[in-house]
Design an enzyme around this catalytic site. Structure first.
Site, PDB file in Angstrom:
ATOM      1  N   LYS A 255       0.832  -1.211   0.000  1.00  0.00           N
ATOM      2  CA  LYS A 255       0.000   0.000   0.000  1.00  0.00           C
ATOM      3  C   LYS A 255       0.862   1.254   0.000  1.00  0.00           C
ATOM      4  O   LYS A 255       0.509   2.257  -0.620  1.00  0.00           O
ATOM      5  CB  LYS A 255      -0.952  -0.017   1.194  1.00  0.00           C
ATOM      6  CG  LYS A 255      -2.100  -0.977   0.974  1.00  0.00           C
ATOM      7  CD  LYS A 255      -3.036  -1.028   2.153  1.00  0.00           C
ATOM      8  CE  LYS A 255      -4.156  -2.029   1.916  1.00  0.00           C
ATOM      9  NZ  LYS A 255      -4.646  -2.618   3.142  1.00  0.00           N
TER      10      LYS A 255
ATOM     11  N   LYS B 171      -7.316 -11.414  -9.654  1.00  0.00           N
ATOM     12  CA  LYS B 171      -8.548 -11.692  -8.910  1.00  0.00           C
ATOM     13  C   LYS B 171      -9.571 -10.568  -9.061  1.00  0.00           C
ATOM     14  O   LYS B 171      -9.223  -9.450  -9.422  1.00  0.00           O
ATOM     15  CB  LYS B 171      -8.217 -11.905  -7.434  1.00  0.00           C
ATOM     16  CG  LYS B 171      -7.832 -10.653  -6.668  1.00  0.00           C
ATOM     17  CD  LYS B 171      -8.058 -10.851  -5.158  1.00  0.00           C
ATOM     18  CE  LYS B 171      -8.226  -9.493  -4.494  1.00  0.00           C
ATOM     19  NZ  LYS B 171      -8.800  -9.536  -3.178  1.00  0.00           N
TER      20      LYS B 171
ATOM     21  N   LYS C  77     -12.348  -4.894  -5.561  1.00  0.00           N
ATOM     22  CA  LYS C  77     -13.061  -3.609  -5.620  1.00  0.00           C
ATOM     23  C   LYS C  77     -12.258  -2.563  -6.363  1.00  0.00           C
ATOM     24  O   LYS C  77     -12.795  -1.763  -7.105  1.00  0.00           O
ATOM     25  CB  LYS C  77     -13.333  -3.093  -4.210  1.00  0.00           C
ATOM     26  CG  LYS C  77     -14.482  -3.788  -3.558  1.00  0.00           C
ATOM     27  CD  LYS C  77     -14.676  -3.269  -2.140  1.00  0.00           C
ATOM     28  CE  LYS C  77     -15.300  -4.356  -1.294  1.00  0.00           C
ATOM     29  NZ  LYS C  77     -14.505  -4.713  -0.141  1.00  0.00           N
TER      30      LYS C  77
HETATM   31  P1  ADP Z   1     -11.407  -6.369  -2.085  1.00  0.00           P
HETATM   32  O1  ADP Z   1     -10.243  -7.232  -2.394  1.00  0.00           O
HETATM   33  O2  ADP Z   1     -12.453  -6.433  -3.112  1.00  0.00           O
HETATM   34  O3  ADP Z   1     -11.031  -4.951  -1.687  1.00  0.00           O
HETATM   35  P2  ADP Z   1     -11.630  -6.941   0.688  1.00  0.00           P
HETATM   36  O4  ADP Z   1     -10.156  -6.755   0.761  1.00  0.00           O
HETATM   37  O5  ADP Z   1     -12.506  -5.975   1.415  1.00  0.00           O
HETATM   38  O6  ADP Z   1     -12.087  -6.992  -0.831  1.00  0.00           O
HETATM   39  O7  ADP Z   1     -11.931  -8.407   1.125  1.00  0.00           O
HETATM   40  C1  ADP Z   1     -13.021  -8.810   1.878  1.00  0.00           C
HETATM   41  C2  ADP Z   1     -13.055 -10.326   1.949  1.00  0.00           C
HETATM   42  O8  ADP Z   1     -13.386 -10.889   0.678  1.00  0.00           O
HETATM   43  C3  ADP Z   1     -11.724 -10.934   2.370  1.00  0.00           C
HETATM   44  O9  ADP Z   1     -11.942 -12.037   3.241  1.00  0.00           O
HETATM   45  C4  ADP Z   1     -11.125 -11.397   1.062  1.00  0.00           C
HETATM   46  O10 ADP Z   1     -10.236 -12.463   1.226  1.00  0.00           O
HETATM   47  C5  ADP Z   1     -12.375 -11.816   0.267  1.00  0.00           C
HETATM   48  N1  ADP Z   1     -12.159 -11.656  -1.186  1.00  0.00           N
HETATM   49  C6  ADP Z   1     -11.913 -10.490  -1.843  1.00  0.00           C
HETATM   50  N2  ADP Z   1     -11.774 -10.698  -3.174  1.00  0.00           N
HETATM   51  C7  ADP Z   1     -11.900 -12.038  -3.379  1.00  0.00           C
HETATM   52  C8  ADP Z   1     -11.860 -12.887  -4.549  1.00  0.00           C
HETATM   53  N3  ADP Z   1     -11.668 -12.403  -5.768  1.00  0.00           N
HETATM   54  N4  ADP Z   1     -12.034 -14.215  -4.374  1.00  0.00           N
HETATM   55  C9  ADP Z   1     -12.251 -14.727  -3.141  1.00  0.00           C
HETATM   56  N5  ADP Z   1     -12.308 -13.996  -2.007  1.00  0.00           N
HETATM   57  C10 ADP Z   1     -12.142 -12.657  -2.103  1.00  0.00           C
END
Ligand code: ADP
Ligand code: TRP
Length: 331
Positions: free
Chosen positions: A112, A195, A198
């Site tokens: 980050k 992956k 967001k």
């Molecule tokens: P993002 O990566 O979209 O910002 P977060 O970091 O807020 O999402 O993650 C929230 C939860 O969702 C975490 O437990 C994370 O491991 C899971 N998660 C996020 N993206 C994925 C994905 N593409 N596949 C599986 N699990 C995910």
């Protein structure tokens, strides 16, 4: 006794299919047999989004989506991090025993900091300390999260262990990342690589309408198709098969894999089927989002009972922690 299960998602945007399949869907299952705490990490979201346009609105949206996906406020303790100020106090106390070197070495901090050179703030540095406070304040045993969170969990164990050692107590448990047997899903994005996330702009959201979902899937990156029978499947196509593996029936997957292997596949047909199955999964949640969003009383009640239950547990912990450290009143 049942396990204490806890997890959180930051309020930096609407929930996507990856969040749902990787995290929330499992929360819904776990609430049936465990003592569960699920929360919205709004303090954490300020580490990367310090001046969000409308924080209150995005927290409400995630809460509505949690509820729409099936989290039950009478089964789980469902709350907003900032409704529990005891978490901030525990964070402060843990910070006194967290060292600059170890925080600087954390991969997520380094990532980050590299991506956002103009906002390398102390909150970002101490992100894992706040996360440890979130977890150990309720003495969680298991923390269902994706693979990206493993190091943060390791830090949480370290801070819990250090507290016990420093104050010579056996007070905090060491939480473990939990990944539902061997099924650790990673939902890929629709842009060919990586992956779904967001910040990646490659997602299908629970709040997306049916026609938006269909459009996104029909536009997903593919290639010109196999020319040799049984050839290796390149990443963009494999990504579509991976999503299909999770959302479609095994027969459907096999049907399209066979067509791929015989070079008869038409990606348009595969995408149409995939869109159909994703819509089938999301449409009921999407309808619920609209329904719950319109029911302000229900949303308010959920937040209120969640905050009350979470505080009950957090207040007890903070009282005990103060006692252990020696913070006692003179009056
Ligand atoms: P993002 O990566 O979209 O910002 P977060 O970091 O807020 O999402 O993650 C929230 C939860 O969702 C975490 O437990 C994370 O491991 C899971 N998660 C996020 N993206 C994925 C994905 N593409 N596949 C599986 N699990 C995910
Ligand atoms: N760091 C987690 C993420 O980015 C969110 C989070 C904050 C969390 N506190 C937590 C997850 C406590 C599990 C437990 O996804």
């Amino acid at each position: 006794m049942s396990d204490i299960v806890l997890s959180g998602i930051r309020s930096t945007g609407n929930l996507h299919l990856g969040n749902y399949l990787g995290a929330v869907k499992n929360f819904v299952k776990m609430q049936e047999t465990n003592n569960c705490y699920f929360f919205i990490a709004d303090y954490h979201s300020l580490t990367t989004h310090p001046t969000p346009g409308d924080l209150h609105k995005s927290v409400r949206q995630v809460l509505v989506e949690y509820l729409a996906a099936g989290l039950n406020p009478d089964k789980s303790t469902l709350y907003i991090q900032s409704d529990v100020p005891e978490i901030a106090e525990l964070y402060l106390l843990l910070n006194m025993n967290a060292y600059l070197g170890e925080l600087e070495r954390t991969t997520s901090f380094k990532d980050k900091a590299r991506k956002n050179t103009n906002n390398v703030n102390a909150g970002l540095l101490t992100y894992p300390v706040l996360m440890a406070a979130d977890i150990i304040i309720h003495h969680a045993d298991k923390v269902p999260v994706g693979k990206d969170q493993e190091q943060n969990l390791e830090m949480a164990r370290k801070f819990a262990r250090r507290f016990n050692n420093m104050y010579n107590v056996e007070y905090f448990k060491e939480p473990v990342a939990y990944n539902f047997g061997n099924e650790l899903v990673k939902v890929p994005g629709l842009d060919g690589t990586g992956k779904m996330g967001k910040s990646e702009g490659n997602g299908i959201y629970l709040a997306d309408e049916e026609k938006v979902i269909r459009k996104k899937i029909m536009r997903a990156v593919t290639d010109s198709g196999p020319t040799e029978p049984n050839s290796a499947i390149p990443e963009p196509i494999q990504n579509l098969f991976t999503i299909m593996d999770i959302v479609s029936t095994p027969d459907t997957v096999e049907h399209f894999k066979n067509l791929y292997n015989t070079c008869e596949i038409r990606y348009g047909d595969l995408k149409k089927q995939l869109a159909e199955d994703v819509v089938k999964l999301i449409a009921p949640i999407n309808a619920k989002i609209a329904e719950i969003d319109a029911d302000d009383e229900y949303v308010k009640r959920a937040a209120k009972i969640g905050a009350e239950k979470a505080r009950e547990s957090a207040v007890k912990t903070i009282k005990e922690v103060r006692e252990i450290i020696g913070i006692r009143k003179f009056y």
